[in-house]
Design an enzyme around this catalytic site. Sequence first.
Site, short mmCIF file in Angstrom:
data_model
loop_
_atom_site.label_atom_id
_atom_site.label_comp_id
_atom_site.label_asym_id
_atom_site.label_seq_id
_atom_site.Cartn_x
_atom_site.Cartn_y
_atom_site.Cartn_z
N HIS A 70 1.37 6.73 3.43
CA HIS A 70 0.45 7.32 2.46
C HIS A 70 1.09 8.66 1.60
CE1 HIS A 70 -3.55 5.29 2.85
NE2 HIS A 70 -2.66 4.68 4.18
N ASP A 71 1.84 9.60 2.27
CA ASP A 71 2.21 10.67 1.55
C ASP A 71 3.33 10.38 0.60
OD1 ASP A 71 2.51 13.58 1.25
OD2 ASP A 71 4.44 13.26 2.09
N HIS A 194 2.11 -3.04 10.71
CA HIS A 194 0.78 -3.38 10.84
C HIS A 194 0.77 -4.13 12.39
CE1 HIS A 194 -0.54 -3.72 6.50
NE2 HIS A 194 -0.17 -2.64 6.87
#
Length: 325
Positions: A70-71, A194
């Site tokens: 995400h970063d 995932h």
Amino acid sequence: MAMATSACQALLLFMAFAAAVLMSTASGTLQYNFYSSTCPNAEQAVRDATTMIISDDPTMGAALVRLFFHDCFVRGCDASILLDQSNSNPQPEKLAIPLRGYSAVDAIKAAVEAVCPGVVSCADILAYAARDSAMVSGGFSFPMPGGRRDGAASNLTDIFGSLPAPNMQVQALVQSFANKGLSAGDLVALSGAHSFGVTHCSFVTPRLYPAADPTLNATYAAALEQACPQGGAGGTVLNNNNFSDPNRLSNQYYRNLAAGEVLFTSDQTLTTDATTNKMAQDNAADPVGWMARFAGSMVKMGGIQVLTGHQGEIRRVCSATNSGS
């Protein structure tokens, strides 16, 4: 057999090392062993703290990798995802999406600060912690270049259009990764993350109701309906490896993908394109090859829009800029 395993591990480390050095020499920004003179124990401090955190809570490996992803996809790898609400950042990224692992990053930063105060950026700490999460949760390690510096801005509106969504189809996903300088191969390799972690029913129910997505394995769909009933409160479900080890990073994800036992549309859609489907099949058949590809893609992702040199700052704490504003 032991010699073969060692050879595979050596090959993996060599391939990942080559990717790290290539990034350093090609971009002139990030360097392998960046803190060798300024804080020689920095990476070991991150590794020790990360190992302890995941040992105490095995779910944290996936949380740290997800924070890193995400970063890097929002504003680049500048630790903007870690900033709390402040006068200068009234609506930081972390308000938009519920993520875990912030306290873990704070603990890792504290461990590094105890060794070398004011030297190692939060952006590098997050990159190293994600790398070490693969070591603890996946059993393989690789070099990660350093030299990132921390940004001063974080705005939740930057998330929109930056992050790939769980309902995306394959071509949109490929384009989303291309926008960040990543390839379809990187998309498929990194999707292996995932294989561990948890998600929320709100991301799963669109594939279940009003009728189950026909690409879902029927037995798997029925289990998901039990976990996420229609009209329910929307709790937390485990990941694509529910039936093996939900805290283990592995290539099991790709075998589940072939069986229609994955949670998101953005997972299953990888099988609808000949190129990405072949990549997924290769990763399913070759665990060491997948590890090498995952390692290389993590290093490559870690170079997205980095701040280096005199740009940005080295935060004293990861949740606030040094000015505190």
